[in-house]
Design an enzyme around this catalytic site. Sequence first.
Site, PDB file in Angstrom:
ATOM      1  N   HIS A  85      -7.179  -2.403  18.597  1.00 55.28           N
ATOM      2  CA  HIS A  85      -7.834  -1.989  19.806  1.00 55.28           C
ATOM      3  C   HIS A  85      -7.328  -3.230  20.710  1.00 55.28           C
ATOM      4  CE1 HIS A  85     -10.107   1.430  19.040  1.00 55.28           C
ATOM      5  NE2 HIS A  85     -10.501   0.862  17.954  1.00 55.28           N
TER       6      HIS A  85
ATOM      7  N   PRO B  84     -15.082   1.075  17.909  1.00 55.69           N
ATOM      8  CA  PRO B  84     -15.128   0.778  16.662  1.00 55.69           C
ATOM      9  C   PRO B  84     -13.745   0.804  16.109  1.00 55.69           C
ATOM     10  CG  PRO B  84     -15.661   3.224  16.790  1.00 55.69           C
ATOM     11  CD  PRO B  84     -15.458   2.674  18.156  1.00 55.69           C
TER      12      PRO B  84
ATOM     13  N   ASP C  64      -7.626   2.990   7.497  1.00 56.06           N
ATOM     14  CA  ASP C  64      -8.052   3.135   8.752  1.00 56.06           C
ATOM     15  C   ASP C  64      -7.472   2.359   9.773  1.00 56.06           C
ATOM     16  OD1 ASP C  64      -9.297   4.328  10.903  1.00 56.06           O
ATOM     17  OD2 ASP C  64     -11.489   4.174   9.916  1.00 56.06           O
TER      18      ASP C  64
HETATM   19  O1  DOR Z   1     -13.627   2.880  13.431  1.00 56.18           O
HETATM   20  C1  DOR Z   1     -12.847   3.791  13.471  1.00 56.18           C
HETATM   21  N1  DOR Z   1     -11.942   3.695  14.499  1.00 56.18           N
HETATM   22  N2  DOR Z   1     -13.185   5.027  12.832  1.00 56.18           N
HETATM   23  C2  DOR Z   1     -12.471   6.057  13.170  1.00 56.18           C
HETATM   24  O2  DOR Z   1     -12.778   7.141  12.594  1.00 56.18           O
HETATM   25  C3  DOR Z   1     -11.525   6.113  14.394  1.00 56.18           C
HETATM   26  C4  DOR Z   1     -10.940   4.900  14.673  1.00 56.18           C
HETATM   27  C5  DOR Z   1     -10.317   4.674  15.855  1.00 56.18           C
HETATM   28  O3  DOR Z   1      -9.491   5.543  16.273  1.00 56.18           O
HETATM   29  O4  DOR Z   1     -10.117   3.481  16.332  1.00 56.18           O
END
Ligand code: DOR
Length: 435
Positions: free
Chosen positions: A316, A330, A312
């Site tokens: 960011h 998140p 995952d």
């Molecule tokens: O923490 C997360 N970030 N969970 C997700 O399901 C999506 C992801 C994101 O796209 O940043």
Amino acid sequence: MKEVQVINIRGGRILDETTDAQGRLADIHIAGGVITEVVDAGSKLPKADIDLDATNCFVSPGFVDLHVHLREPGREESETIETGSRAAALGGFTAVVAMPNTEPSQDSRIVVEFVRAQGERAGLCEVIPSACITVGRAGQALAPYGELRDAGVTLFTDDGNGVQDPLLMRRALEYARDLDITLAQHCEVSSLTVGAVMHEGSCCSHLGLPGWPAIAEELMVHRDIELVRLTGSRIHFLHLSTERSVEMVRHAKAEGLPITAEATPHHFTLTDEALRSFDPVFKVNPPLRTPADIAALKEGLRDGTIDAIATDHAPHASHLKEQPLDQAPPGMLGLETALSLSLSELNMDAQAVVAALSWKPARIAGVGDRHGRPVAVGESANLAIFDPTCEWVVDRDVLASKSKNTPYHGRTVCGKVRHTVFSGQVVVRDGVAQR
Ligand code: DOR
């Protein structure tokens, strides 16, 4: 045009599905993208352009990540397909499934083809586009599965969102069954997580923060198991995080239902206690949970209830992530630390770890014909060569990702990728990306 490389790999132990857990000392010759010789260690091999030293290393099939966010198109300030592919190669991955929550989202042939082409241009690993279950991941109308399947997509997900409407999910599963595609569910009943920033439990009550209850995940796991029973379609559960989810999947698999599941390194290495720092680097969806959940995930990986380790990887950019907890998005980085955390924390032997990182996810992603294969003559040369005992310190400033949001900055971990061979090309050599 791809240059043709002739490669020798010497001194390593082959570790794949056919070896025992210790692996087997052997030397390898690669030409034209294919393994052409596997000989006893120290035997003569044809001359090569590149000699890779694999002393103290395992030579295994390259890893396959079922769950990465590469952010292109639309969020290139956080990651691009090229920078994400480089992070993947450095982590030993030769294939990654690109999640569809891009802008525009991957719900049309043209976007899917763009993602695949950018992956080919980067040439660091195979980028496998997934596509949305619903148009725009909005949960209202089904995406055009036939067109997307014809464009080569086999895995469909609205990741970031769960499909809320049970009727729509039932229909999606019926189409998936008939078209022989796999749906991957992000299990979250969204009405139960409005405004949530961390796991609902004693830590969150103490901090006075809005909680993200385990039941939000478990209700959807339960519903989808029942829908799989009804439709006979297969499903893959993304990033499971709770003890009860693992238990439900274990029972469903024992009944013979066609279910697979993944867990992320952050969910089996970090708890909600990390949020006491109020540092948004620890905010993730689903949230970090409790020691009991970690124990259940580890047991699930050990007994095969959970098939795959997936990162995952969710980059960011700093200006987005470094906001107050309630506003920060998140997600955390994962590609360059997955192997080390798995080897360091799972209490599984290296072969079981590689199974969960390589051949099991390769089959779920529908690329088991070219990834996760035995290291044997005639197979495509997609290989990870890693030293299981090498200690190193995670440093967010030297990771290849365009973003810096690793929760492991400063942590000492064990196990490092030394070389990665993708499609017969050395893309990582002595820990350094070659392109
Ligand atoms: O923490 C997360 N970030 N969970 C997700 O399901 C999506 C992801 C994101 O796209 O940043």
